[in-house]
Design an enzyme around this catalytic site. Structure first.
Site, PDB file in Angstrom:
ATOM      1  N   GLU A  89       0.941  -1.213   0.009  1.00 31.23           N
ATOM      2  CA  GLU A  89       0.003  -0.191  -0.096  1.00 31.23           C
ATOM      3  C   GLU A  89       0.793   1.212  -0.025  1.00 31.23           C
ATOM      4  O   GLU A  89       1.526   1.639   1.013  1.00 31.23           O
ATOM      5  CB  GLU A  89      -0.902   0.035   1.271  1.00 31.23           C
ATOM      6  N   CYS A 138      -2.407   9.578   2.648  1.00 36.15           N
ATOM      7  CA  CYS A 138      -2.003   8.948   1.214  1.00 36.15           C
ATOM      8  C   CYS A 138      -2.739   9.374   0.005  1.00 36.15           C
ATOM      9  O   CYS A 138      -2.233   9.294  -0.982  1.00 36.15           O
ATOM     10  CB  CYS A 138      -1.785   7.605   1.580  1.00 36.15           C
TER      11      CYS A 138
END
Ligand code: NAD
Length: 453
Positions: free
Chosen positions: A207, A241
């Protein structure tokens, strides 16, 4: 490290984690530990980067509790064997896929949402019947310390253990043989993790990050667009993010967009005066971000307080793709605005950068939305909103290319920590002679007529 892994492997091989009631009891335990210590969680994250109780609850704990609730509700359905159809060649038979846990898993977390980025994958791993070693980010040191003490005091380390540390400890951990590595962090470290995993052929979920673009087209609902964008960008001081990294706005509405953005930042009280405005995590990041702000194109903000590590919400305009702010993921409260005359060119420019984790489209035109959706490759995203897609556990969350490998959340999380055994199950009351010797042209003819090739 080796002993910890081996201890977990022995426990995994005892088959204890195959029992669904055992898995549920561990999810309950995690929920109780977190609930009973919520005040400590809020204190630790506040010490790390002044994140408020409110933001910690909505951005982290609420998501974790929701993950546990959903996992407990759906674990029986997710763990069931999945029937699939059987091809004619194998008639009569049934075919199915059986999920099985992978084994000993390593979860490496990032600092920006230290609780949810650690516990959400852990919940998925435990629900799927694995054992877990969690390595939180050392950068958010208070939350790392707290997670280690809460988990290691309350869980059997054969099932779930937190190992603290930075690069050297993680490097040592990565030398061990795991059955799955789940990593959240930067693309650069993702490559290190991938290489270490390759030595043992360990499957990974990565990720990672990237520059998530936003398209603001001339037919958008401008006030709603700006309101949602400003919230999403400056939440957690841009240290998200999937925060909008930069904005591509149609030239014909750019003046209105900029004027409204200024008003909206003030309306939403994103400012250095607001005690709930989040700090930059450390001096290194503060310095990195400061270097991205140039007075020449600071349209709004640009106020820096090095002592408190605060950067006011900052809008940069005009910006070009050659500017330093466009060379790396920003990961802070700086918003570059690039105007475009032609959507085709804007899409082309965005596609020159590595594939991002998210992309957001603000438009009311179905044609425009579909054009961007079909031409730009990215992990996931939203139309007329930003960031909120992460809260829908029915949408698997993950990147593509430089922004990641694999996905999780909801059932996708269970799947990412499971192997699906494919089984063909045949009865013994009949057997057709076609595949056996002696071969004959008659048999071949019958086979061809059945299979219709
Ligand atoms: P990072 O890559 O610096 O660190 C992540 C983890 O890797 C930490 O636990 C750290 O201890 C470990 N690590 C660091 N250097 C290492 C090395 N050389 N060898 C082995 N391990 C090492 O990332 P970060 O600063 O914690 O987080 C910011 C990045 O993470 C941004 O790029 C952001 O976009 C990304 N991110 C992605 C997601 C997502 O869900 N896709 C979520 C949060 C953050």
């Amino acid at each position: 490290m080796h002993q910890t892994v081996e201890k977990q492997r022995l426990f995994f091989e005892s088959n204890s984690t195959k029992d669904l009631t055992f898995r549920i009891s561990q999810l309950d335990l995690l929920q109780n530990v977190l609930k009973e210590n919520e005040t400590l969680l809020y204190e630790a994250i506040y010490k790390d980067f002044k994140k408020s109780e409110f933001e910690t609850y909505i951005g982290e704990l609420a998501l974790i509790y929701e993950d546990i609730k959903e996992a407990k509700k759906k674990i029986y359905r997710w763990s069931k064997r999945k029937r699939v159809s059987t091809n004619l060649l194998n008639f009569p038979a049934t075919s199915y896929r059986i999920p099985e846990p992978l084994g000993v898993c390593l979860v490496i977390g990032a600092w920006n949402y230290p609780f949810s980025l650690s516990f959400s994958p852990v919940i998925a791993a435990l629900t799927a019947g694995n054992t877990v070693i969690l390595k939180p980010s050392e950068i958010s040191s208070e939350t790392s310390k707290l997670m280690a003490s809460l988990i290691n005091e309350n869980f059997d380390s054969s099932l779930f253990k937190v190992v603290e540390g930075g690069v050297s400890e993680t490097t040592e951990l990565l030398q061990q043989k795991f059955d799955k590595i789940f990593f959240t962090g930067s693309t650069a470290v993702g490559k290190i993790v991938y290489q270490a995993a390759a030595k043992h052929l360990t499957p990974v979920t990565l990720e990672l990050g990237g520059k998530s673009p936003v398209f603001v087209t001339k037919d958008c609902h401008l006030t709603m667009t700006v309101k949602r964008l400003i919230w999403a960008k400056f939440f957690n001081a841009g240290q998200t993010c999937i925060a909008p990294d930069y904005i591509m706005v149609d030239h014909s509405i750019k003046d209105d967009f900029l004027a409204l953005a200024k008003i909206e930042i003030e309306k939403q009280q994103y400012s250095t005066a607001n005690k709930n405005y989040v700090e930059i995590i450390n001096d290194k990041n503060f310095q990195r971000l400061s270097n991205l702000i140039s007075p020449q194109n600071t349209f709004y903000g640009g106020v820096l307080d090095a002592e408190k590590r605060i950067i006011s919400p900052t809008i940069l305009y005009p910006v070009s793709f050659k500017d330093s702010v466009m060379q790396e993921e920003i990961f802070g409260p700086i918003l570059p605005i690039i105007s475009y005359d032609n959507l085709e060119d804007a899409i082309h420019q965005v596609k020159q950068l590595p594939k991002p984790l998210a992309c957001y489209i603000y438009s009311s035109s179905r044609k425009v939305k579909n054009k961007i959706l079909s031409e730009v490759s990215f992990g996931g995203g939203a139309i007329n909103d930003s960031v909120m897609h992460i809260t829908n556990s029915n949408l698997p969350f993950g990147g593509i290319g430089s922004s990641g490998i694999g996905s999780y959340h909801g059932e996708a999380g269970f799947q990412c920590f499971s192997h699906y055994k494919s089984i063909l199950d045949k009865p013994t009351w009949i057997e057709f002679p076609f595949k056996y010797f002696p071969l004959s042209s008659k048999k071949l003819k019958v086979l061809k007529s059945i299979l219709k090739w």
